[in-house]
Design a protein around this motif. Structure first.
Motif, PDB file in Angstrom:
ATOM      1  N   THR A 139     -12.547  -5.665   5.533  1.00 36.22           N
ATOM      2  CA  THR A 139     -11.430  -6.456   6.053  1.00 36.22           C
ATOM      3  C   THR A 139     -11.426  -7.838   5.406  1.00 36.22           C
ATOM      4  O   THR A 139     -12.459  -8.323   4.905  1.00 36.22           O
ATOM      5  CB  THR A 139     -11.524  -6.646   7.584  1.00 36.22           C
ATOM      6  N   HIS A 142     -10.276  -3.243  -0.652  1.00 36.81           N
ATOM      7  CA  HIS A 142     -10.402  -1.799  -0.892  1.00 36.81           C
ATOM      8  C   HIS A 142     -11.802  -1.358  -0.441  1.00 36.81           C
ATOM      9  O   HIS A 142     -12.788  -1.975  -0.814  1.00 36.81           O
ATOM     10  CB  HIS A 142     -10.226  -1.495  -2.386  1.00 36.81           C
ATOM     11  N   ASP A 143     -11.962  -0.432   0.406  1.00 33.35           N
ATOM     12  CA  ASP A 143     -11.074   0.609   0.898  1.00 33.35           C
ATOM     13  C   ASP A 143     -10.300   0.178   2.136  1.00 33.35           C
ATOM     14  O   ASP A 143      -9.402   0.906   2.569  1.00 33.35           O
ATOM     15  CB  ASP A 143     -11.875   1.866   1.241  1.00 33.35           C
ATOM     16  N   THR A 202      -7.910  -1.787   4.973  1.00 32.13           N
ATOM     17  CA  THR A 202      -6.468  -2.063   4.933  1.00 32.13           C
ATOM     18  C   THR A 202      -6.070  -3.192   5.882  1.00 32.13           C
ATOM     19  O   THR A 202      -4.900  -3.581   5.908  1.00 32.13           O
ATOM     20  CB  THR A 202      -5.676  -0.798   5.316  1.00 32.13           C
ATOM     21  N   GLU A 203      -7.042  -3.719   6.652  1.00 32.03           N
ATOM     22  CA  GLU A 203      -6.713  -4.716   7.675  1.00 32.03           C
ATOM     23  C   GLU A 203      -6.924  -6.138   7.146  1.00 32.03           C
ATOM     24  O   GLU A 203      -7.977  -6.460   6.579  1.00 32.03           O
ATOM     25  CB  GLU A 203      -7.573  -4.500   8.918  1.00 32.03           C
ATOM     26  N   VAL A 257      -3.745  -4.505  -1.568  1.00 38.58           N
ATOM     27  CA  VAL A 257      -4.453  -3.846  -0.467  1.00 38.58           C
ATOM     28  C   VAL A 257      -4.471  -2.342  -0.709  1.00 38.58           C
ATOM     29  O   VAL A 257      -3.409  -1.704  -0.777  1.00 38.58           O
ATOM     30  CB  VAL A 257      -3.788  -4.160   0.889  1.00 38.58           C
ATOM     31  N   ALA A 258      -5.692  -1.798  -0.830  1.00 39.20           N
ATOM     32  CA  ALA A 258      -5.902  -0.352  -0.954  1.00 39.20           C
ATOM     33  C   ALA A 258      -5.001   0.289  -2.009  1.00 39.20           C
ATOM     34  O   ALA A 258      -4.440   1.369  -1.799  1.00 39.20           O
ATOM     35  CB  ALA A 258      -5.708   0.326   0.395  1.00 39.20           C
ATOM     36  N   ASP A 259      -4.846  -0.377  -3.128  1.00 40.05           N
ATOM     37  CA  ASP A 259      -4.038   0.174  -4.214  1.00 40.05           C
ATOM     38  C   ASP A 259      -4.879   0.234  -5.490  1.00 40.05           C
ATOM     39  O   ASP A 259      -6.080  -0.078  -5.486  1.00 40.05           O
ATOM     40  CB  ASP A 259      -2.753  -0.643  -4.424  1.00 40.05           C
TER      41      ASP A 259
END
Length: 318
Positions: A33, A49-50, A52-53, A68-70
């Motif tokens: 986070t 990553h990993d 998402t918050e 974020v997480a891309d």
């Protein structure tokens, strides 16, 4: 607490920078986070990553991009992992240090903590001794901790882009710490109120927690190239013609004198130019000017006539 002045030999300055790859543009990276409280400013990209918050991120002033997480975040995390392993694998080229860095001066090199942790209480000065390419790598198997109001001070050309803190667990920077360099933490990074970082806060597996902070991603200043200015001045040639030669001919006036009642004609002297005369063409050496010859002849004839007339008058009066 032991405080020591660290004196590092010249050979220690040969450490090479840690390659960050595509993570270079990121000011913050985290695994689980990114949490924020208050008005934090981030100058640089942010990646997660990993996880998402990103709670509280709406209060962040971001001068960069958020990933974020891309794919971009994943690529940056992979680059971070490589950089972490690089820094951890460097061989210390100095004796291991005690855990306390506060109130010390450290020259460039690779330093390992004998206790597995580094603390900064007060100011640690990183002295480049005039070489802006000097690199510092601090290795610790466990934690990095700063006291409230502590600082990392750069001097004599030192640059924050060349300072790396490889942390085996987590980093805790207490309130109002002024920090320099890139933190490469295996787990988490916790920034208390008022902390400022010139560098990066990069956590591989855990969280980055912020509270009214300023984090600025920094790059190294480009070297100044010497420039040469060439000025060409065109040569100027001035040709001055010599004045034309002039020839002056002076004809003396005809005069007479009287001796015993007889007028005697004085023949004028007709000068000729030295080396010959010039008559409208090429000079002829030793040849008088024909104009002067004619004038002389006329004058002689006139003189002969006057002389003959005077002789005739003298006979008739006799």
């Amino acid at each position: 607490m032991t405080i020591a002045l660290l004196m590092v030999p010249f050979m220690a300055w040969a450490a090479e920078p840690v390659g960050l790859g595509v993570a270079n543009s990121f000011a913050v990276l985290a695994g689980t986070t990114i949490t924020n409280t208050g008005g934090t400013t981030i100058n640089g990209d942010v990646g997660l990553h990993d996880g998402t918050e990103t709670p509280g991120f709406d209060e962040v002033t971001l001068n960069g991009e958020l990933f974020v997480a891309d794919d971009e975040a994943l690529a940056a995390k992979n680059a971070l992992t490589s950089a972490y392993l690089d820094a951890a694998g460097r061989t210390p080229d100095n004796a291991t240090l005690g855990s306390e860095l506060g109130a010390t001066t450290v020259f460039g090199g690779v330093y390992a903590s004998g206790s597995g942790a580094f603390e900064i209480n007060g100011a640690v000065t990183l002295d480049a001794q005039g070489d802006p390419d000097t690199v510092w790598i601090f290795q610790m198997a466990s934690s990095l901790t700063t006291g409230a109001g502590s600082s990392v001070v750069l001097t004599n050309g030192a640059q924050a882009c060349n300072v790396y803190w490889q942390v085996g667990s987590s980093a805790d920077l207490f309130s109002n710490t002024t920090f320099r360099g890139t933190i490469l933490a295996l787990t988490s990074i916790n920034l208390q109120n008022g902390v400022s970082i010139s560098g990066r806060a990069l956590a591989r597996n855990g969280a980055v927690t912020m509270d009214t902070n300023t984090i600025t991603q920094v790059g190294c200043a480009a070297p100044v190239e010497a420039t040469t200015t060439t000025t060409t001045v065109a040569a100027t040639t001035t040709t001055t013609a010599a004045p034309a030669a002039t020839t002056s001919t002076t004809v003396a006036p005809v005069t007479t004198s009287t001796t015993s009642g007889i007028d005697v004609l004085v023949t004028p002297t007709i000068p000729f130019p030295e080396g010959g005369a010039q008559t409208g063409g090429s000079p002829t050496s030793g040849t008088p000017d024909m104009t002067l010859v004619v004038v002389g002849a006329v004058l002689l004839a006139s003189a002969a006539g006057v002389f003959g007339w005077r002789m005739h008058s003298i006979r008739r009066n006799s």
